[in-house]
Design a protein around this motif. Structure first.
Motif, PDB file in Angstrom:
ATOM      1  N   ILE A 101       1.038  -1.418  -0.372  1.00  0.00           N
ATOM      2  CA  ILE A 101      -0.020   0.126   0.122  1.00  0.00           C
ATOM      3  C   ILE A 101       1.177   1.521   0.538  1.00  0.00           C
ATOM      4  O   ILE A 101       0.920   2.432  -0.449  1.00  0.00           O
ATOM      5  N   ALA A 102       2.059   0.923   0.544  1.00  0.00           N
ATOM      6  CA  ALA A 102       2.915   2.253   0.560  1.00  0.00           C
ATOM      7  C   ALA A 102       3.591   2.551  -0.695  1.00  0.00           C
ATOM      8  O   ALA A 102       3.708   4.216  -1.061  1.00  0.00           O
ATOM      9  N   ARG A 103       2.825   1.917  -2.431  1.00  0.00           N
ATOM     10  CA  ARG A 103       3.300   2.556  -3.409  1.00  0.00           C
ATOM     11  C   ARG A 103       2.302   3.606  -3.916  1.00  0.00           C
ATOM     12  O   ARG A 103       1.872   3.738  -5.136  1.00  0.00           O
ATOM     13  N   VAL A 104       1.248   3.359  -3.241  1.00  0.00           N
ATOM     14  CA  VAL A 104      -0.723   3.892  -3.480  1.00  0.00           C
ATOM     15  C   VAL A 104      -0.211   5.299  -4.023  1.00  0.00           C
ATOM     16  O   VAL A 104       0.549   5.858  -2.345  1.00  0.00           O
ATOM     17  N   LEU A 105       0.045   6.644  -4.740  1.00  0.00           N
ATOM     18  CA  LEU A 105      -0.334   7.949  -4.804  1.00  0.00           C
ATOM     19  C   LEU A 105      -1.171   8.187  -3.380  1.00  0.00           C
ATOM     20  O   LEU A 105      -1.996   7.699  -3.531  1.00  0.00           O
ATOM     21  N   SER A 106      -0.841   9.375  -2.604  1.00  0.00           N
ATOM     22  CA  SER A 106      -1.448   9.612  -1.428  1.00  0.00           C
ATOM     23  C   SER A 106      -2.866  10.355  -2.265  1.00  0.00           C
ATOM     24  O   SER A 106      -4.298  10.521  -1.273  1.00  0.00           O
ATOM     25  N   ASP A 107      -3.323  10.630  -2.899  1.00  0.00           N
ATOM     26  CA  ASP A 107      -4.728  11.758  -3.651  1.00  0.00           C
ATOM     27  C   ASP A 107      -5.025   9.766  -4.444  1.00  0.00           C
ATOM     28  O   ASP A 107      -6.067  10.505  -4.837  1.00  0.00           O
ATOM     29  N   GLU A 108      -4.599   9.435  -4.673  1.00  0.00           N
ATOM     30  CA  GLU A 108      -4.867   8.130  -5.438  1.00  0.00           C
ATOM     31  C   GLU A 108      -5.950   7.011  -4.677  1.00  0.00           C
ATOM     32  O   GLU A 108      -6.021   5.426  -4.672  1.00  0.00           O
ATOM     33  N   LEU A 109      -5.825   7.370  -3.100  1.00  0.00           N
ATOM     34  CA  LEU A 109      -6.123   5.559  -2.326  1.00  0.00           C
ATOM     35  C   LEU A 109      -7.018   5.555  -1.957  1.00  0.00           C
ATOM     36  O   LEU A 109      -8.562   6.584  -2.025  1.00  0.00           O
ATOM     37  N   ARG A 110      -8.291   4.453  -2.481  1.00  0.00           N
ATOM     38  CA  ARG A 110      -8.955   3.228  -2.705  1.00  0.00           C
ATOM     39  C   ARG A 110      -8.918   3.004  -2.211  1.00  0.00           C
ATOM     40  O   ARG A 110      -8.665   2.014  -1.092  1.00  0.00           O
ATOM     41  N   THR A 111     -10.623   3.042  -1.498  1.00  0.00           N
ATOM     42  CA  THR A 111     -11.053   1.218  -0.449  1.00  0.00           C
ATOM     43  C   THR A 111     -10.787   0.351  -1.200  1.00  0.00           C
ATOM     44  O   THR A 111     -10.702  -1.015  -0.059  1.00  0.00           O
ATOM     45  N   SER A 112     -10.907  -0.227  -2.319  1.00  0.00           N
ATOM     46  CA  SER A 112      -9.817  -1.435  -2.533  1.00  0.00           C
ATOM     47  C   SER A 112      -8.760  -1.729  -1.509  1.00  0.00           C
ATOM     48  O   SER A 112      -8.219  -2.340  -1.893  1.00  0.00           O
ATOM     49  N   ASP A 113      -7.552  -0.220  -2.424  1.00  0.00           N
ATOM     50  CA  ASP A 113      -6.169  -0.644  -2.024  1.00  0.00           C
ATOM     51  C   ASP A 113      -6.205  -0.859  -0.390  1.00  0.00           C
ATOM     52  O   ASP A 113      -5.970  -2.150  -0.494  1.00  0.00           O
ATOM     53  N   LEU A 114      -7.564  -0.799   0.555  1.00  0.00           N
ATOM     54  CA  LEU A 114      -7.144  -0.789   1.612  1.00  0.00           C
ATOM     55  C   LEU A 114      -7.845  -2.103   2.068  1.00  0.00           C
ATOM     56  O   LEU A 114      -7.379  -2.856   3.311  1.00  0.00           O
ATOM     57  N   ILE A 115      -9.093  -2.526   1.071  1.00  0.00           N
ATOM     58  CA  ILE A 115      -8.948  -4.079   1.425  1.00  0.00           C
ATOM     59  C   ILE A 115      -8.253  -4.759   0.983  1.00  0.00           C
ATOM     60  O   ILE A 115      -7.942  -6.285   2.069  1.00  0.00           O
ATOM     61  N   GLU A 116      -7.497  -4.735   0.446  1.00  0.00           N
ATOM     62  CA  GLU A 116      -6.352  -5.570  -0.004  1.00  0.00           C
ATOM     63  C   GLU A 116      -5.346  -5.594   1.724  1.00  0.00           C
ATOM     64  O   GLU A 116      -4.907  -7.090   1.442  1.00  0.00           O
ATOM     65  N   HIS A 117      -5.177  -4.272   1.038  1.00  0.00           N
ATOM     66  CA  HIS A 117      -3.870  -4.492   1.632  1.00  0.00           C
ATOM     67  C   HIS A 117      -4.547  -4.708   3.576  1.00  0.00           C
ATOM     68  O   HIS A 117      -3.762  -6.566   4.552  1.00  0.00           O
ATOM     69  N   CYS A 118      -5.745  -5.103   3.974  1.00  0.00           N
ATOM     70  CA  CYS A 118      -6.531  -5.612   5.173  1.00  0.00           C
ATOM     71  C   CYS A 118      -6.332  -7.562   5.387  1.00  0.00           C
ATOM     72  O   CYS A 118      -6.003  -7.792   6.123  1.00  0.00           O
ATOM     73  N   GLU A 119      -7.177  -7.923   3.541  1.00  0.00           N
ATOM     74  CA  GLU A 119      -7.137  -8.945   4.141  1.00  0.00           C
ATOM     75  C   GLU A 119      -5.576  -9.572   3.746  1.00  0.00           C
ATOM     76  O   GLU A 119      -4.998 -10.894   4.640  1.00  0.00           O
ATOM     77  N   ASN A 120      -4.494  -8.952   2.889  1.00  0.00           N
ATOM     78  CA  ASN A 120      -2.752  -9.409   3.578  1.00  0.00           C
ATOM     79  C   ASN A 120      -2.215  -9.603   4.467  1.00  0.00           C
ATOM     80  O   ASN A 120      -2.415 -10.625   5.086  1.00  0.00           O
TER      81      ASN A 120
END
Length: 354
Positions: A101-120
């Motif tokens: 998730i550290a590679r995601v741009l600060s203004d492009e963070l999406r709910t799906s990114d957070l879901i993927e991080h939490c699942e991992n």
């Protein structure tokens, strides 16, 4: 310090392209990287020079998005933020820098990114309460992106994401602990701790483990508070002590509180050697480490040092103290939290009061 490089690339068509990459380093670490490709080398060189001049005059990240890893690094390097950050939050922020998730741009963070991080994190064995810290602390850092660093970010995404993460069971609050040590466990712990302090009495520092254990229960203090008590703050006439900077979610510093030293706790404090300014001049981690080693050697399961604070509060309730009186000892401002989290009464004790 800003610099740039130019990399020549050849397309499948045989045409050449020139990629200008801008680097910004701080304390030997790259805190920002950006690139742009041009058809001509001179255009790439001109862009590199102009961009460096812009960075040096306006700041490296003026109102621009950056990878979350860069934002986390800037938070770590901001002394007046990092120094006030607790140990758990520091650990989580440093861990997040190494996640995808550290590679995601600060203004492009999406709910799906957070879901993927939490699942991992869940696949790696982290519990929902632990994963919730990831989300909460990342949100805290992102809220400071624009006002502190002038970095473009979208912290509002958490308003949408958190309810979804909770519904999916990926994050959640920690379960209420009800663990209290039994009388037998406390006796065994004291014997084990006594043997440990006698065995290590020849060393440069002899920690009075049994005194500290009893004092922790009687005062309901956190081990960090116990090891931070000062002789100058002890009032022998009133049998009270000033606890400095007591933990409070709404106030990090200056939350001093006068606490009564009930029962034998005053006598335990008075019999300590006056070696320096502190009543218990020991590293809190060394105290808890000794406690954990003895606990493990005795085979006592699921007992943490912090559970002694609950034990102390529960004993006060069982002795008939009111919730307001107990709060004077524990330092709780929220009486509901004190009652729900820090008390676990033994039903059979009610017979004694009756």
């Amino acid at each position: 310090m800003a610099s740039f490089t130019i990399e020549k690339r050849e397309l499948k068509s045989g045409e050449l392209r020139y990629k200008a990459t801008i680097f910004v380093k701080q304390q030997g670490r790259i805190i920002h990287r950006e690139s742009k490709t041009f058809r001509k080398k001179e255009l790439a060189r001109t862009y590199g020079r102009n961009r460096i001049s812009e960075i040096e005059s306006q700041g490296v990240l003026k109102d621009k998005p950056v990878p979350l890893g860069v934002l986390l690094d800037k938070f770590i390097l901001k002394e007046n933020l990092w120094e006030k950050t607790g140990r758990t939050k520091r650990y989580v922020i440093q861990m997040l820098r190494d996640c995808d998730i550290a590679r995601v741009l600060s203004d492009e963070l999406r709910t799906s990114d957070l879901i993927e991080h939490c699942e991992n994190r869940k696949k790696a064995g982290a519990a929902p309460a632990t994963i919730y810290h990831d989300v909460a602390y990342l949100r805290s850092v992102m809220k400071k992106a624009k006002p502190v660093f002038d970095i473009k970010a979208n912290p509002d995404i958490f308003e949408e994401a958190v309810p979804v993460l909770i519904e999916m069971g990926l994050v959640g609050k920690s379960q209420k602990r009800t663990r209290r040590p039994t009388d037998n466990e406390l006796e065994r712990l004291k014997e084990g701790l006594k043997d440990r302090q006698e065995f290590r009495s020849n060393g440069p520092t002899r920690i009075p483990f049994t005194d500290i254990l009893d004092f922790s229960i009687l005062t309901c203090m956190r081990i960090g508070e116990v090891c931070g008590l000062r002789w100058e703050d002890l009032n022998e006439e009133h049998k009270t002590v000033l606890v400095r900077d007591r933990k409070d979610p709404r106030k990090k510093e200056g939350n001093h509180m006068i606490v009564p030293l009930l029962g034998e706790s005053f006598d335990i404090a008075m019999k300590q050697e006056r070696r320096n300014d502190l009543i218990f001049p020991y590293n809190p981690r060394s105290v808890t480490a000794g406690f954990q080693r003895v606990r493990n050697s005795l085979g006592i399961k699921d007992l943490r040092y912090h559970d002694l604070r609950r034990e102390g509060a529960s004993r006060l309730f069982e002795k008939g103290y009111s919730i307001e009186e107990v709060a004077q000892v524990t330092g709780h401002r929220n009486l509901n939290i004190l009652w729900q989290v820090y008390t676990q009464l033994y039903p059979h004790k009610l017979h004694e009061q009756y």
